[in-house]
Design a protein around this motif. Structure first.
Motif, PDB file in Angstrom:
ATOM      1  N   LEU A  42      -2.908  13.405  11.890  1.00  0.00           N
ATOM      2  CA  LEU A  42      -2.546  12.108  11.328  1.00  0.00           C
ATOM      3  C   LEU A  42      -3.630  11.054  11.531  1.00  0.00           C
ATOM      4  O   LEU A  42      -3.910  10.276  10.621  1.00  0.00           O
ATOM      5  CB  LEU A  42      -1.210  11.617  11.884  1.00  0.00           C
ATOM      6  CG  LEU A  42      -0.655  10.340  11.246  1.00  0.00           C
ATOM      7  CD1 LEU A  42      -0.478  10.495   9.737  1.00  0.00           C
ATOM      8  CD2 LEU A  42       0.656   9.937  11.903  1.00  0.00           C
ATOM      9  N   ASP A  43      -4.275  11.026  12.683  1.00  0.00           N
ATOM     10  CA  ASP A  43      -5.345  10.042  12.899  1.00  0.00           C
ATOM     11  C   ASP A  43      -6.469  10.237  11.879  1.00  0.00           C
ATOM     12  O   ASP A  43      -6.959   9.269  11.290  1.00  0.00           O
ATOM     13  CB  ASP A  43      -5.902  10.133  14.320  1.00  0.00           C
ATOM     14  CG  ASP A  43      -4.955   9.577  15.364  1.00  0.00           C
ATOM     15  OD1 ASP A  43      -4.049   8.788  15.010  1.00  0.00           O
ATOM     16  OD2 ASP A  43      -5.110   9.936  16.552  1.00  0.00           O
ATOM     17  N   ALA A  44      -6.868  11.481  11.662  1.00  0.00           N
ATOM     18  CA  ALA A  44      -7.927  11.773  10.686  1.00  0.00           C
ATOM     19  C   ALA A  44      -7.468  11.394   9.278  1.00  0.00           C
ATOM     20  O   ALA A  44      -8.242  10.818   8.500  1.00  0.00           O
ATOM     21  CB  ALA A  44      -8.321  13.242  10.740  1.00  0.00           C
ATOM     22  N   LEU A  45      -6.221  11.703   8.966  1.00  0.00           N
ATOM     23  CA  LEU A  45      -5.692  11.343   7.647  1.00  0.00           C
ATOM     24  C   LEU A  45      -5.748   9.838   7.439  1.00  0.00           C
ATOM     25  O   LEU A  45      -6.171   9.369   6.375  1.00  0.00           O
ATOM     26  CB  LEU A  45      -4.264  11.858   7.492  1.00  0.00           C
ATOM     27  CG  LEU A  45      -3.557  11.481   6.189  1.00  0.00           C
ATOM     28  CD1 LEU A  45      -4.301  12.010   4.975  1.00  0.00           C
ATOM     29  CD2 LEU A  45      -2.113  11.976   6.218  1.00  0.00           C
ATOM     30  N   MET A  46      -5.352   9.070   8.437  1.00  0.00           N
ATOM     31  CA  MET A  46      -5.384   7.615   8.316  1.00  0.00           C
ATOM     32  C   MET A  46      -6.803   7.115   8.063  1.00  0.00           C
ATOM     33  O   MET A  46      -7.013   6.217   7.239  1.00  0.00           O
ATOM     34  CB  MET A  46      -4.796   6.966   9.567  1.00  0.00           C
ATOM     35  CG  MET A  46      -3.308   7.239   9.788  1.00  0.00           C
ATOM     36  SD  MET A  46      -2.241   6.652   8.465  1.00  0.00           S
ATOM     37  CE  MET A  46      -2.413   4.878   8.678  1.00  0.00           C
ATOM     38  N   GLU A  47      -7.783   7.694   8.738  1.00  0.00           N
ATOM     39  CA  GLU A  47      -9.180   7.306   8.520  1.00  0.00           C
ATOM     40  C   GLU A  47      -9.626   7.636   7.099  1.00  0.00           C
ATOM     41  O   GLU A  47     -10.261   6.813   6.430  1.00  0.00           O
ATOM     42  CB  GLU A  47     -10.081   8.006   9.531  1.00  0.00           C
ATOM     43  CG  GLU A  47      -9.927   7.485  10.935  1.00  0.00           C
ATOM     44  CD  GLU A  47     -10.788   8.242  11.937  1.00  0.00           C
ATOM     45  OE1 GLU A  47     -11.843   8.783  11.538  1.00  0.00           O
ATOM     46  OE2 GLU A  47     -10.395   8.294  13.114  1.00  0.00           O
ATOM     47  N   HIS A  48      -9.291   8.827   6.628  1.00  0.00           N
ATOM     48  CA  HIS A  48      -9.669   9.226   5.265  1.00  0.00           C
ATOM     49  C   HIS A  48      -8.997   8.336   4.222  1.00  0.00           C
ATOM     50  O   HIS A  48      -9.626   7.954   3.223  1.00  0.00           O
ATOM     51  CB  HIS A  48      -9.298  10.686   5.003  1.00  0.00           C
ATOM     52  CG  HIS A  48     -10.106  11.680   5.768  1.00  0.00           C
ATOM     53  ND1 HIS A  48     -11.481  11.686   5.792  1.00  0.00           N
ATOM     54  CD2 HIS A  48      -9.718  12.723   6.538  1.00  0.00           C
ATOM     55  CE1 HIS A  48     -11.909  12.673   6.541  1.00  0.00           C
ATOM     56  NE2 HIS A  48     -10.853  13.325   7.011  1.00  0.00           N
ATOM     57  N   LEU A  49      -7.730   8.005   4.433  1.00  0.00           N
ATOM     58  CA  LEU A  49      -7.025   7.148   3.482  1.00  0.00           C
ATOM     59  C   LEU A  49      -7.647   5.761   3.430  1.00  0.00           C
ATOM     60  O   LEU A  49      -7.794   5.169   2.356  1.00  0.00           O
ATOM     61  CB  LEU A  49      -5.538   7.068   3.831  1.00  0.00           C
ATOM     62  CG  LEU A  49      -4.743   8.352   3.635  1.00  0.00           C
ATOM     63  CD1 LEU A  49      -3.312   8.175   4.149  1.00  0.00           C
ATOM     64  CD2 LEU A  49      -4.748   8.807   2.188  1.00  0.00           C
ATOM     65  N   THR A  50      -8.037   5.244   4.582  1.00  0.00           N
ATOM     66  CA  THR A  50      -8.693   3.939   4.617  1.00  0.00           C
ATOM     67  C   THR A  50     -10.015   3.987   3.857  1.00  0.00           C
ATOM     68  O   THR A  50     -10.328   3.070   3.084  1.00  0.00           O
ATOM     69  CB  THR A  50      -8.909   3.487   6.073  1.00  0.00           C
ATOM     70  OG1 THR A  50      -7.623   3.381   6.708  1.00  0.00           O
ATOM     71  CG2 THR A  50      -9.620   2.139   6.144  1.00  0.00           C
ATOM     72  N   GLN A  51     -10.793   5.047   4.038  1.00  0.00           N
ATOM     73  CA  GLN A  51     -12.048   5.207   3.292  1.00  0.00           C
ATOM     74  C   GLN A  51     -11.784   5.288   1.790  1.00  0.00           C
ATOM     75  O   GLN A  51     -12.508   4.695   0.981  1.00  0.00           O
ATOM     76  CB  GLN A  51     -12.786   6.456   3.757  1.00  0.00           C
ATOM     77  CG  GLN A  51     -13.326   6.357   5.154  1.00  0.00           C
ATOM     78  CD  GLN A  51     -13.849   7.692   5.666  1.00  0.00           C
ATOM     79  OE1 GLN A  51     -13.825   8.702   4.972  1.00  0.00           O
ATOM     80  NE2 GLN A  51     -14.312   7.702   6.900  1.00  0.00           N
ATOM     81  N   MET A  52     -10.729   6.016   1.415  1.00  0.00           N
ATOM     82  CA  MET A  52     -10.396   6.141   0.003  1.00  0.00           C
ATOM     83  C   MET A  52     -10.048   4.771  -0.589  1.00  0.00           C
ATOM     84  O   MET A  52     -10.511   4.417  -1.673  1.00  0.00           O
ATOM     85  CB  MET A  52      -9.228   7.104  -0.183  1.00  0.00           C
ATOM     86  CG  MET A  52      -8.804   7.253  -1.642  1.00  0.00           C
ATOM     87  SD  MET A  52      -7.344   8.279  -1.851  1.00  0.00           S
ATOM     88  CE  MET A  52      -6.098   7.292  -1.010  1.00  0.00           C
ATOM     89  N   LEU A  53      -9.256   3.989   0.134  1.00  0.00           N
ATOM     90  CA  LEU A  53      -8.869   2.681  -0.383  1.00  0.00           C
ATOM     91  C   LEU A  53     -10.062   1.750  -0.485  1.00  0.00           C
ATOM     92  O   LEU A  53     -10.145   0.938  -1.414  1.00  0.00           O
ATOM     93  CB  LEU A  53      -7.769   2.070   0.477  1.00  0.00           C
ATOM     94  CG  LEU A  53      -6.440   2.831   0.447  1.00  0.00           C
ATOM     95  CD1 LEU A  53      -5.447   2.207   1.408  1.00  0.00           C
ATOM     96  CD2 LEU A  53      -5.880   2.910  -0.952  1.00  0.00           C
ATOM     97  N   GLN A  54     -11.005   1.858   0.448  1.00  0.00           N
ATOM     98  CA  GLN A  54     -12.227   1.047   0.360  1.00  0.00           C
ATOM     99  C   GLN A  54     -13.014   1.401  -0.904  1.00  0.00           C
ATOM    100  O   GLN A  54     -13.561   0.519  -1.570  1.00  0.00           O
ATOM    101  CB  GLN A  54     -13.093   1.237   1.608  1.00  0.00           C
ATOM    102  CG  GLN A  54     -12.498   0.629   2.855  1.00  0.00           C
ATOM    103  CD  GLN A  54     -12.370  -0.887   2.788  1.00  0.00           C
ATOM    104  OE1 GLN A  54     -13.058  -1.568   2.051  1.00  0.00           O
ATOM    105  NE2 GLN A  54     -11.459  -1.423   3.580  1.00  0.00           N
ATOM    106  N   ALA A  55     -13.079   2.690  -1.250  1.00  0.00           N
ATOM    107  CA  ALA A  55     -13.772   3.109  -2.467  1.00  0.00           C
ATOM    108  C   ALA A  55     -13.014   2.633  -3.710  1.00  0.00           C
ATOM    109  O   ALA A  55     -13.628   2.164  -4.678  1.00  0.00           O
ATOM    110  CB  ALA A  55     -13.933   4.630  -2.486  1.00  0.00           C
ATOM    111  N   GLN A  56     -11.700   2.738  -3.684  1.00  0.00           N
ATOM    112  CA  GLN A  56     -10.901   2.307  -4.830  1.00  0.00           C
ATOM    113  C   GLN A  56     -11.015   0.809  -5.058  1.00  0.00           C
ATOM    114  O   GLN A  56     -10.994   0.343  -6.197  1.00  0.00           O
ATOM    115  CB  GLN A  56      -9.431   2.679  -4.615  1.00  0.00           C
ATOM    116  CG  GLN A  56      -9.167   4.154  -4.710  1.00  0.00           C
ATOM    117  CD  GLN A  56      -7.717   4.493  -4.416  1.00  0.00           C
ATOM    118  OE1 GLN A  56      -6.915   3.631  -4.054  1.00  0.00           O
ATOM    119  NE2 GLN A  56      -7.373   5.756  -4.568  1.00  0.00           N
TER     120      GLN A  56
END
Length: 102
Positions: free
Chosen positions: A22-36
């Motif tokens: 879950l911690d890794a997922l949260m980091e990846h989701l944050t990166q995705m939202l920054q790109a979006q």
């Protein structure tokens, strides 16, 4: 384009993973939202961590359904999604905006 295709849309996407990821997922989701955030039609987004330790949710608003579709096909977003799909499943749904109650 129809009026519905030009109206704002809300994406609610629920991601499921093993608790240790879950911690890794949260980091990846944050990166995705920054790109979006840099893409046309992005209005806002919030990422949520599930209290059960197995889910995360993204609530985002897009200017139109067409903007959301373009984002989903954008090469940078597709690349960022790779590590997310390696550790989680997800279920996206589009909604029309509803009433905001404060």
């Amino acid at each position: 384009m129809t009026e519905a295709e030009l109206a704002p849309v809300v994406l609610i996407n629920v991601y499921r993973c093993q608790p240790e990821k879950l911690d890794a997922l949260m980091e990846h989701l944050t990166q995705m939202l920054q790109a979006q955030r840099a893409l046309d039609g992005f209005v806002s987004a919030t990422v949520h961590r599930g209290l059960n330790g197995r889910v995360a949710a993204v609530h985002s608003i897009w200017r139109s359904r067409e903007d959301w579709k373009a984002m989903a096909r954008h090469p940078s977003v597709m690349q960022i999604m790779e590590p997310i799909t390696a550790i989680a499943t997800f279920e996206p749904h589009l909604y029309e905006p509803g009433e905001v109650i404060d």
